[in-house]
Design an enzyme around this catalytic site. Structure first.
Site: not given
Ligand code: PEP
Ligand code: MG
Length: 906
Positions: A800-801, A98, A109, A864, A27, A884
């Site tokens: 990565t899950n 202000r 605030m 993925c 501000k 990717y």
């Molecule tokens: C993962 O584990 O990130 C993955 C893409 O496989 P899923 O989710 O099918 O276990």
């Protein structure tokens, strides 16, 4: 630490500038800048954010001593420009105090208006203005604000109403009036007295009559408000450091409530909802700032066109509009002309849509604030592309101006805003798959299908979903589940379909038997309406109108622009030709993950699949696999064809088998019949497949290693499909991926089966086809030994899950039971299944990419897991040099924008 603590502005001069927001707050910096470019701003001064830090280190007295000379000089500067005197009864100057941090923290605030009033000054102002109502209304507002903010007069208990409001209510009740504005001068005066008395008795502190004392009290209170509970919480949420502090801007008051030539309003240089290049806003004649927001009077439109559109929506005739609700353009043409010129000037100066506040005092226009305006996703894209076309910004700026996550709003259905404002939130789950959905409750997938076929819109409510629910999910407008996290079956599948889903709503109680769900103490039956917001996780009672998304030309142009600057490609996770086509249309450059298990969700296929799992020996399995082969081949052919010419990464069977076996009696009976065995045999086999930790059990490559015939069948299906397409003149590019590798030996064993099968298939078809064999990296041990694995694998795809699941040791399906507490207690900042944990999991990914490249320099790497569509995670992948990111079709545009931004940030 800056030596200079106070920066003045006024009358076209300023000691600060726009780029000094770190020191002067947003501000303060913009107030200075507006002066420098000739915008009329009431004179004032800004005390730096550094002083806020000093205040917390040294305390009130020390800071007052440090500031005294500078503030006195700065007040004198305002006095000379305003031709009035602070505290003078005959010709008084009032000021506002202000807050303003370097990052916008709206409403967190405190601010104090009308400072400088006491009994004498008020009397003098009445003399001067002849408007006692205005003066005493301002006075009572000031005492209330001061009592609240500076003297900290709060309700004794959280449940009590504000003590000032209590007094106002009493006085209004005595007179029998409803609205504050109906109080007369005597009553306003009475409020001032009552307020002061209440402050004294409640806080033990007297309201200070000395304006200088008022000023110090207010300045220090604004500093203190940096550390109030809500500001601290907001900073934590937004990641704003505590050290930044707030600046304090003190400005001469200008009054929009001095009669019919005065007004106050808020305006935007473009439409914040649609992005249309149309100046717009609202104003009120003879009013103070808060009246516009408070809704006591209906504000009028600033422009004629805005006013006409408003009247049309409200069903007001043109005559009525002109007579009773004229726009500022019509009612105050001279002021409007100035306002319009300045808004245009500000937009050109800041090269962005501006959100501005102004006041007209007796025919003179003043700007009180300007900032870059908040906007919807649609407006964001349109404004960025329009500004680019108008030559106001360059391509890179246009890309950086757009927030990837906000693109979501453009891709999915949304709730009608008016309907949403009246809707009641019942409960909150996880925002598993974005969009808005509204429909009648059903509890079973087949009901979802049949109701849908009968022309109903349905929301499927489940404790959790299983592969069998797929057709129901597809028929439903949205899915609500009691269990499951962001990577649960329901969430992953729904995102893939672009279908609204709220998962893990722990506050709902589903009873399949009675076909009821209890939410927030209320029981809903099959057929009752509910609405879901998959972008926020909120569940609403009843029917809220939704509208479909429409993609504009601006959107396409933005996406094309992103590709120009991107190194990281975006692929998609798709299991059907339809999803592949959708993703391709959104710009996906191939498939990063096809989960083959998702192809078994169809009735006939699930029976063959179950037969394969329930078989007790290799012979039985071979028989079932022979049934599955043609299905699989046809599915793969469809996907490869939809992605013709682009890479398609197909993963071998991965999930724990228990997900597929029938646990209900009817399902078990069907299987007994199908397989020609008795029910007991089936039940025993189902029981023998039960695992204590299925996620860590018999799944991934462990299936292909213990049942090599599965790997062989799937390889055969993939490569035969590709060979057929090749013969048809197409250009299939299959990749075969082994899941859940922990050791290189596992991969080698699977690779041998794949290669041997490939040889057979190519010989049978008389076709030679290039294809690659790669692996998922989703077990920490695989990341740790990535160099060894890269000696065998042609590419890595980071799952990565599972990698998050195994690195944190959190079950991805059960996180909903403790995540809310973890977030609440700030043990986790975000759900690590949504936003990649760069510090921990990210390190494993980075290390694996580096190790892999050492051994195989041209190793292709991609992600993925669900993080492949989350902006900060995609940027991370771009920065560590991945090739990717792969995500569900509807997230492809988000990932493309994030990837471009990641590249530009480098
Ligand atoms: C993962 O584990 O990130 C993955 C893409 O496989 P899923 O989710 O099918 O276990
Ligand atoms: Mg996995």
């Amino acid at each position: 630490m800056s030596e200079k603590r106070v920066y003045t502005f006024g009358n076209g001069k300023a000691e600060g500038r726009a780029d000094m927001r770190n020191l002067l707050g947003g501000k303060g910096a913009n107030l200075a800048e507006m002066n420098l470019i000739g915008v009329p701003v009431p004179p004032g001064f800004t005390i730096t954010t550094d002083v806020c830090t000093e205040y917390f280190e040294k305390g009130h007295d020390a800071v007052v001593a440090l500031l005294k000379d500078d503030v006195e000089k700065a007040v004198a500067h305002i006095e000379s420009l305003m031709n009035s005197k602070f505290g003078d009864a005959e010709n008084p100057l009032l000021v506002s105090v202000r807050s303003g941090a370097r990052a916008s923290m709206p409403g967190m605030m405190d601010t104090i208006l009308n400072l400088g009033l006491n009994d004498e000054v008020a009397a003098g102002m009445v003399e001067k203005t002849g408007n006692a109502h205005f003066v005493y209304d301002s006075y009572r507002r000031f005492v209330q604000m001061y009592g609240d903010v500076v003297l900290e007069m709060k309700p004794e208990n959280k449940e009590d109403i504000d003590p000032f409001e209590e007094i106002i209510e009493k006085v209004k009740a005595e007179r029998g009036v409803k609205l504050d504005k109906d109080l007369n001068v005597e009553e306003l005066k009475k409020l001032v007295t009552l307020f002061k008395e209440a402050i004294k008795t409640r806080t033990g502190k007297a309201f200070p009559d000395d304006p200088i004392e008022q000023l110090w009290g207010a300045i220090c209170a604004v500093f203190r408000s940096w550390m109030n509970e809500r500001a601290i919480l907001y900073r934590k949420m937004e990641g704003i450091p505590d050290e930044w502090g707030t600046a304090v801007s003190v400005m001469a008051m200008v009054f929009g409530n001095m009669g019919d030539t005065s007004a106050t309003g808020v305006c935007f240089s473009r439409d914040a909802a649609t992005g249309e290049n149309l100046f717009n806003g609202e104003y009120l004649v003879n009013a103070q700032g808060e009246d516009v927001v408070a809704g006591i009077r209906t504000p009028q439109q600033i422009t004629k066109i805005g006013s006409q559109r408003w009247a049309e929506r409200a069903g007001i005739s043109e005559e009525d509009r002109v007579a009773n609700y004229p726009s500022m353009e019509e009612a105050m043409p001279e002021i409007y002309k100035q306002l319009n010129e300045i808004q245009d000037k500000l937009e050109h100066h800041y090269h962005d849509m501006q959100d501005m506040e102004f006041t007209v005092q007796e025919g003179k226009l003043w700007f009180l604030q300007t900032r870059n305006g908040k906007r919807t996703g649609t407006a964001m894209v349109k404004i960025a592309m329009d500004l680019l076309h108008e030559g106001m910004i360059d391509e890179k700026t246009a890309i950086m101006r757009c927030e990837p996550q906000k693109l979501d709003e453009l891709l999915h259905p949304v709730f009608d805003k008016v309907a949403l404002a009246q809707a009641k939130v019942l409960t909150q789950g996880l925002p598993a798959s974005p969009g808005a959905a509204c429909g009648q409750i059903v509890f079973h997938a087949d009901d979802a299908e049949s109701w849908h076929d009968d022309g109903h819109q349905v929301v499927m409510v489940r404790i959790e979903t299983s592969p069998e629910d797929l057709a129901g999910m597809s028929a439903a407008e949205g899915i609500l589940t009691a269990r499951g996290g962001m990577t649960s079956h329901a969430a992953v599948v729904a995102r893939g379909m672009g279908k609204c889903c709220v998962s893990g709503a722990g506050g709902i109680n589903v009873d399949y038997k009675s076909k009821t769900v209890e939410i927030d103490g209320k029981v809903f039956h099959e057929g009752d309406y509910i609405s879901l917001n998959g972008s926020t996780g909120q569940v609403y009672e009843g029917k809220i109108q939704t509208k479909a998304a429409e993609l504009s030309g601006d959107f396409k142009e933005l996406m094309d622009l992103c590709d120009k600057y991107t190194k990281l490609q975006v692929r998609t996770n798709a299991d059907t030709p339809h999803d592949a086509q959708v993703a391709r249309a959104f710009g996906a450059k191939g498939i990063g993950l096809t989960r083959t298990e998702h192809m078994f969700f169809d009735d006939k296929k699930i029976v063959a699949m179950r037969e394969m799992i329930l078989a007790t020996n290799a012979e039985g399995r071979e028989k079932a696999l022979a049934k599955l082969l043609p299905y699989q081949k046809a599915d793969f052919k469809g996907i490869l064809e939809a992605m013709d010419g682009l890479s398609v990464n197909i993963r071998l069977l991965d999930p724990p088998l228990h997900e597929f076996v029938p646990h209900d009696l009817a399902g078990q009976e069907t299987m007994a019949k199908e397989m020609g065995v008795d029910l007991k045999t089936i039940q025993q086999r189902v029981a023998s497949l039960a695992e204590n930790n299925p996620m860590l059990g018999h799944r991934g490559c462990r299936l292909g290693i213990t049942f090599p015939e599965i790997t062989a069948m799937q390889t055969r299906a993939i490569l035969s499909a590709a060979c057929e397409l090749k013969k048809e003149g197409k250009d299939p590019k299959p990749e075969i991926m082994v899941p859940l590798i922990g050791t290189v030996a596992e991969f080698k064993q699977q690779k041998e089966i794949i290669e041997a099968t490939a040889k057979e298939v190519f010989a049978e078809y008389g076709v030679e086809l290039e294809f690659e064999i790669g692996t998922m990296i989703e077990i920490p041990r695989a990341a740790l030994t990535a160099d060894t694995i890269a000696s065998e694998a042609q590419y890595f795809s980071f799952g990565t899950n599972d990698l998050t699941q195994m690195t944190f040791g959190y079950s991805r399906d059960d996180i909903a039971s403790f995540l809310p507490v973890y977030l609440d207690k700030k043990i986790l900042k975000v759900d690590p299944f949504q936003v990649l944990d760069q510090e921990g999991v990210g390190q494993l990914v980075k290390m694996a990419v580096e190790k892999g490249h050492k051994v195989r320099p041209n190793l292709r790497t991609g992600i993925c897991g669900e993080h492949g569509g989350e902006p900060s995670s995609v940027k991370f992948c771009a920065k560590i040099g991945m090739d990717y990111a792969s995500c569900s079709p509807f997230r492809v545009p988000i990932a493309r924008l994030a990837a471009a931004q990641g590249a530009l940030e480098e």
